[in-house]
Design an enzyme around this catalytic site. Structure first.
Site, PDB file in Angstrom:
ATOM      1  N   TYR A   1      81.373  79.380  37.871  1.00 27.42           N
ATOM      2  CA  TYR A   1      82.449  79.045  38.806  1.00 27.42           C
ATOM      3  C   TYR A   1      83.646  78.478  38.046  1.00 27.42           C
ATOM      4  CZ  TYR A   1      78.675  79.155  42.341  1.00 27.42           C
ATOM      5  OH  TYR A   1      77.622  79.496  43.150  1.00 27.42           O
TER       6      TYR A   1
ATOM      7  N   ASP B   1      58.703  70.129  61.351  1.00 28.43           N
ATOM      8  CA  ASP B   1      60.144  69.920  61.191  1.00 28.43           C
ATOM      9  C   ASP B   1      60.418  68.422  61.370  1.00 28.43           C
ATOM     10  OD1 ASP B   1      62.916  69.807  61.494  1.00 28.43           O
ATOM     11  OD2 ASP B   1      62.996  71.673  62.653  1.00 28.43           O
TER      12      ASP B   1
ATOM     13  N   THR C   1      71.583  61.427  46.908  1.00 25.19           N
ATOM     14  CA  THR C   1      72.216  62.076  45.763  1.00 25.19           C
ATOM     15  C   THR C   1      73.451  61.298  45.303  1.00 25.19           C
ATOM     16  OG1 THR C   1      73.532  64.033  45.208  1.00 25.19           O
ATOM     17  CG2 THR C   1      73.335  63.537  47.519  1.00 25.19           C
ATOM     18  N   ASP C   2      73.831  61.517  44.042  1.00 24.59           N
ATOM     19  CA  ASP C   2      75.077  60.907  43.553  1.00 24.59           C
ATOM     20  C   ASP C   2      76.306  61.566  44.189  1.00 24.59           C
ATOM     21  OD1 ASP C   2      74.878  63.360  42.255  1.00 24.59           O
ATOM     22  OD2 ASP C   2      75.238  62.577  40.232  1.00 24.59           O
ATOM     23  N   GLU C   3      76.117  62.732  44.805  1.00 26.61           N
ATOM     24  CA  GLU C   3      77.277  63.476  45.316  1.00 26.61           C
ATOM     25  C   GLU C   3      77.980  62.752  46.471  1.00 26.61           C
ATOM     26  OE1 GLU C   3      76.691  67.733  45.521  1.00 26.61           O
ATOM     27  OE2 GLU C   3      75.091  67.642  44.036  1.00 26.61           O
TER      28      GLU C   3
ATOM     29  N   TYR D   1      77.397  69.412  52.279  1.00 23.53           N
ATOM     30  CA  TYR D   1      76.107  68.873  51.820  1.00 23.53           C
ATOM     31  C   TYR D   1      76.205  67.365  51.597  1.00 23.53           C
ATOM     32  CZ  TYR D   1      72.565  67.423  48.402  1.00 23.53           C
ATOM     33  OH  TYR D   1      71.584  66.727  47.726  1.00 23.53           O
TER      34      TYR D   1
ATOM     35  N   LYS E   1      74.445  64.150  53.524  1.00 25.24           N
ATOM     36  CA  LYS E   1      73.594  63.159  52.851  1.00 25.24           C
ATOM     37  C   LYS E   1      74.185  61.757  53.042  1.00 25.24           C
ATOM     38  CE  LYS E   1      70.384  63.624  50.625  1.00 25.24           C
ATOM     39  NZ  LYS E   1      68.913  63.711  50.966  1.00 25.24           N
TER      40      LYS E   1
HETATM   41  P1  NAD Z   1      64.709  71.543  47.864  1.00 27.36           P
HETATM   42  O1  NAD Z   1      65.739  72.309  48.615  1.00 27.36           O
HETATM   43  O2  NAD Z   1      64.063  72.160  46.662  1.00 27.36           O
HETATM   44  O3  NAD Z   1      63.511  71.145  48.845  1.00 27.36           O
HETATM   45  C1  NAD Z   1      63.724  70.664  50.142  1.00 27.36           C
HETATM   46  C2  NAD Z   1      62.396  70.718  50.893  1.00 27.36           C
HETATM   47  O4  NAD Z   1      62.639  70.203  52.211  1.00 27.36           O
HETATM   48  C3  NAD Z   1      61.832  72.126  51.051  1.00 27.36           C
HETATM   49  O5  NAD Z   1      60.463  72.131  50.758  1.00 27.36           O
HETATM   50  C4  NAD Z   1      62.071  72.448  52.521  1.00 27.36           C
HETATM   51  O6  NAD Z   1      61.116  73.338  53.072  1.00 27.36           O
HETATM   52  C5  NAD Z   1      62.010  71.065  53.151  1.00 27.36           C
HETATM   53  N1  NAD Z   1      62.746  70.988  54.416  1.00 27.36           N
HETATM   54  C6  NAD Z   1      64.018  71.402  54.646  1.00 27.36           C
HETATM   55  N2  NAD Z   1      64.352  71.191  55.933  1.00 27.36           N
HETATM   56  C7  NAD Z   1      63.262  70.602  56.520  1.00 27.36           C
HETATM   57  C8  NAD Z   1      62.990  70.127  57.833  1.00 27.36           C
HETATM   58  N3  NAD Z   1      63.894  70.217  58.813  1.00 27.36           N
HETATM   59  N4  NAD Z   1      61.785  69.563  58.070  1.00 27.36           N
HETATM   60  C9  NAD Z   1      60.860  69.467  57.092  1.00 27.36           C
HETATM   61  N5  NAD Z   1      61.060  69.917  55.845  1.00 27.36           N
HETATM   62  C10 NAD Z   1      62.240  70.483  55.553  1.00 27.36           C
HETATM   63  O7  NAD Z   1      65.385  70.156  47.507  1.00 27.36           O
HETATM   64  P2  NAD Z   1      65.255  69.242  46.202  1.00 27.36           P
HETATM   65  O8  NAD Z   1      66.211  69.722  45.194  1.00 27.36           O
HETATM   66  O9  NAD Z   1      63.827  69.074  45.875  1.00 27.36           O
HETATM   67  O10 NAD Z   1      65.819  67.864  46.779  1.00 27.36           O
HETATM   68  C11 NAD Z   1      64.968  66.941  47.429  1.00 27.36           C
HETATM   69  C12 NAD Z   1      65.764  65.737  47.871  1.00 27.36           C
HETATM   70  O11 NAD Z   1      66.377  65.124  46.736  1.00 27.36           O
HETATM   71  C13 NAD Z   1      66.904  66.078  48.822  1.00 27.36           C
HETATM   72  O12 NAD Z   1      66.978  65.060  49.792  1.00 27.36           O
HETATM   73  C14 NAD Z   1      68.144  66.091  47.944  1.00 27.36           C
HETATM   74  O13 NAD Z   1      69.287  65.752  48.680  1.00 27.36           O
HETATM   75  C15 NAD Z   1      67.783  65.022  46.929  1.00 27.36           C
HETATM   76  N6  NAD Z   1      68.400  65.178  45.600  1.00 27.36           N
HETATM   77  C16 NAD Z   1      68.299  66.363  44.922  1.00 27.36           C
HETATM   78  C17 NAD Z   1      68.846  66.478  43.643  1.00 27.36           C
HETATM   79  C18 NAD Z   1      68.722  67.749  42.848  1.00 27.36           C
HETATM   80  O14 NAD Z   1      69.322  67.859  41.768  1.00 27.36           O
HETATM   81  N7  NAD Z   1      67.968  68.742  43.279  1.00 27.36           N
HETATM   82  C19 NAD Z   1      69.513  65.385  43.070  1.00 27.36           C
HETATM   83  C20 NAD Z   1      69.591  64.178  43.802  1.00 27.36           C
HETATM   84  C21 NAD Z   1      69.020  64.091  45.062  1.00 27.36           C
HETATM   85  P1  TYD Z   2      74.183  73.385  41.313  1.00 25.90           P
HETATM   86  O1  TYD Z   2      72.957  73.641  40.500  1.00 25.90           O
HETATM   87  O2  TYD Z   2      74.405  74.199  42.547  1.00 25.90           O
HETATM   88  O3  TYD Z   2      74.173  71.816  41.641  1.00 25.90           O
HETATM   89  P2  TYD Z   2      75.351  70.883  42.309  1.00 25.90           P
HETATM   90  O4  TYD Z   2      76.372  71.750  42.926  1.00 25.90           O
HETATM   91  O5  TYD Z   2      74.578  70.113  43.331  1.00 25.90           O
HETATM   92  O6  TYD Z   2      75.856  70.040  41.191  1.00 25.90           O
HETATM   93  O7  TYD Z   2      75.456  73.567  40.386  1.00 25.90           O
HETATM   94  C1  TYD Z   2      75.606  72.843  39.164  1.00 25.90           C
HETATM   95  C2  TYD Z   2      76.971  73.183  38.605  1.00 25.90           C
HETATM   96  O8  TYD Z   2      76.990  74.561  38.225  1.00 25.90           O
HETATM   97  C3  TYD Z   2      78.104  73.028  39.615  1.00 25.90           C
HETATM   98  O9  TYD Z   2      79.255  72.523  38.939  1.00 25.90           O
HETATM   99  C4  TYD Z   2      78.357  74.444  40.115  1.00 25.90           C
HETATM  100  C5  TYD Z   2      78.006  75.284  38.906  1.00 25.90           C
HETATM  101  N1  TYD Z   2      77.462  76.632  39.230  1.00 25.90           N
HETATM  102  C6  TYD Z   2      78.044  77.780  38.662  1.00 25.90           C
HETATM  103  O10 TYD Z   2      79.015  77.696  37.902  1.00 25.90           O
HETATM  104  N2  TYD Z   2      77.498  78.986  38.992  1.00 25.90           N
HETATM  105  C7  TYD Z   2      76.436  79.124  39.825  1.00 25.90           C
HETATM  106  O11 TYD Z   2      76.015  80.266  40.108  1.00 25.90           O
HETATM  107  C8  TYD Z   2      75.850  77.938  40.376  1.00 25.90           C
HETATM  108  C9  TYD Z   2      74.676  78.023  41.307  1.00 25.90           C
HETATM  109  C10 TYD Z   2      76.384  76.711  40.043  1.00 25.90           C
END
Ligand code: NAD
Ligand code: TYD
Length: 382
Positions: free
Chosen positions: A242, A62, A136-138, A185, A189
């Site tokens: 949504y 962790d 993230t961009d969020e 979230y 971040k």
């Molecule tokens: P994910 O949820 O698929 O993976 C997260 C990983 O972190 C998992 O393997 C989980 O087991 C591990 N984890 C969670 N809590 C932990 C802890 N306390 N200690 C150790 N490991 C832990 O996430 P993702 O979509 O691959 O995103 C990875 C990173 O990129 C994140 O920081 C996210 O904020 C960022 N990000 C994601 C996106 C996207 O579209 N998915 C876009 C921009 C940035």
């Molecule tokens: P998501 O993949 O959860 O990414 P993020 O919220 O980080 O952008 O969602 C992408 C977009 O899709 C977001 O506008 C929410 C929408 N969404 C739905 O409409 N239905 C769903 O079941 C999910 C998971 C997301």
């Protein structure tokens, strides 16, 4: 690559597994240590093809465990950290914000402090070290949609060079924008990003932060829009859209993000922020239509058959309207560009999920069914 021993946190997750695979294969002389707690989102099956490589090690831990992080850094003489571990799903953060504050804020702080203590104990201190935080961009909040029908984007990349090619507003997220997170979230971040910068400004820790747009591709946990909907279309289950499906996201193929991470880790400037994205904006409903027609075509169903699965459901609380990244700094300074057109990336992605049904079955068994039932059907049968 300069750094010989690198921790990648969250390497068993979606983006992390692509980063680990890229680094393990590309840098055989470096040691890649994947630190992951294996939460519901972590899955070692994502790394099956590289798990036996001699330069790879997995450590189940962790990131909030400061002592474990410090002793691992000492044991492995860690020189670089690429930090992806996080709780990453907005809907979960709305239900359980504490877990997000713990992992994303405290977890990042624990890693920063461990890196600081370890690196400051060395004769060369921060020389040749890097702490790279993936965000993230969020964190920038949401952009207005000034043109619902779409306008010409200010810049075209490979990702946005297909038939769709639209921007849904005049404004974009640039690196100098102030942070305005809306969801638990993105707030968590943002908190982690602030701690990373504070460790640079206060202690001189060599940090880099990047903020990326929505990723898609293989190994994404099917709670996120694209894999969830591909799986539901395949099984002819409802597609919970949504609100009106008008929200806009900017999509990047995950391997293009991993390539950017590699480039920035090696060549990015310390203390800098880079935005990563492909000027590839889509309304949710338009993506959903592409997914339906692609799955139908690949499964040999008459195209559009499954459009009747679209089900408009209650909007996400505080649902951000539009995300759109301006990644021109990264393009200008380091020469990064997406390599894949969105249409190609979606085709690859849909094929991957359809061909890897075992992976999907594995991650959607047990707990997933319970979560999904609670999420969409208020705890009833799923
Ligand atoms: P994910 O949820 O698929 O993976 C997260 C990983 O972190 C998992 O393997 C989980 O087991 C591990 N984890 C969670 N809590 C932990 C802890 N306390 N200690 C150790 N490991 C832990 O996430 P993702 O979509 O691959 O995103 C990875 C990173 O990129 C994140 O920081 C996210 O904020 C960022 N990000 C994601 C996106 C996207 O579209 N998915 C876009 C921009 C940035
Ligand atoms: P998501 O993949 O959860 O990414 P993020 O919220 O980080 O952008 O969602 C992408 C977009 O899709 C977001 O506008 C929410 C929408 N969404 C739905 O409409 N239905 C769903 O079941 C999910 C998971 C997301």
């Amino acid at each position: 690559m300069l750094q010989k021993s690198i921790i990648v946190t969250g390497g068993a997750g979606f983006i992390g597994s692509h980063v680990v695979r890229l680094f393990v294969n590309k840098y055989p002389q470096s040691r890649i240590i994947n630190v992951d707690k294996l939460t519901y989102a972590g899955n070692l099956a994502n790394l099956k093809d590289i798990e036996d490589k001699p330069n790879y090690r997995f450590v189940k831990a962790d990131i909030c465990d400061f002592d474990a992080m410090l002793s691992l850094m000492r044991e492995e003489k860690v020189e670089g950290i690429i930090h992806l571990a996080a709780e990453s799903h907005v809907d979960r953060s709305i239900k359980d914000p504490f877990t997000f504050a713990r992992t994303n804020v405290i977890g990042t702080l624990s890693l920063l402090q461990a890196a600081k203590v370890f690196w400051e104990s060395l004769p060369e201190k921060y020389e040749g070290k890097r702490f790279y935080h993936i965000s993230t961009d969020e964190v920038y909040g949401a952009l207005e949609m000034t043109e619902p029908q779409g306008i010409e984007p200010p810049f075209t990349t490979k990702a946005s060079s297909g038939a769709h090619h639209l921007a849904y507003g005049e404004k974009f997220f640039t690196e100098d924008l102030k942070y305005q997170p809306h969801s638990p979230y993105s707030a968590s971040k943002a908190g982690s990003d602030h701690f990373v910068r504070a460790f640079h400004d206060t202690y001189g820790l060599p940090t880099i932060v990047t903020n990326c747009s929505n990723n898609y591709g293989p190994y994404q946990f099917p709670e996120k829009l694209i894999p969830l909907f591909i799986n539901n279309i395949r099984h002819r289950k409802p597609l919970p859209v949504y609100g009106k499906g008008e929200n806009v996201r900017d999509w990047l193929y995950v391997e293009d993000h991993a390539r950017a991470i590699d480039l920035i880790f090696n060549e990015g400037k310390i203390a800098e922020t880079y935005n990563i994205g492909g000027f590839n904006e889509w309304k949710n409903i338009d993506i959903i239509k592409v997914l339906v027609s692609t799955v139908d075509r690949l499964l040999g169903r008459p195209e559009g058959t499954d459009l009747d699965l679209i089900t408009y459901v209650t909007d996400r609380a505080g649902h951000d309207l539009r995300y759109a990244i301006d990644s021109r700094k990264l393009q200008r300074e380091l020469g990064w560009e997406p390599s894949l057109q969105f249409e190609e990336g979606i085709e690859k992605t849909v094929r991957w999920y359809l061909e890897n049904q075992d992976w999907m079955d594995n991650v959607t068994s047990g707990e997933y069914q319970k979560y999904y039932a609670e999420m969409y059907y208020g705890g009833g049968a799923g």
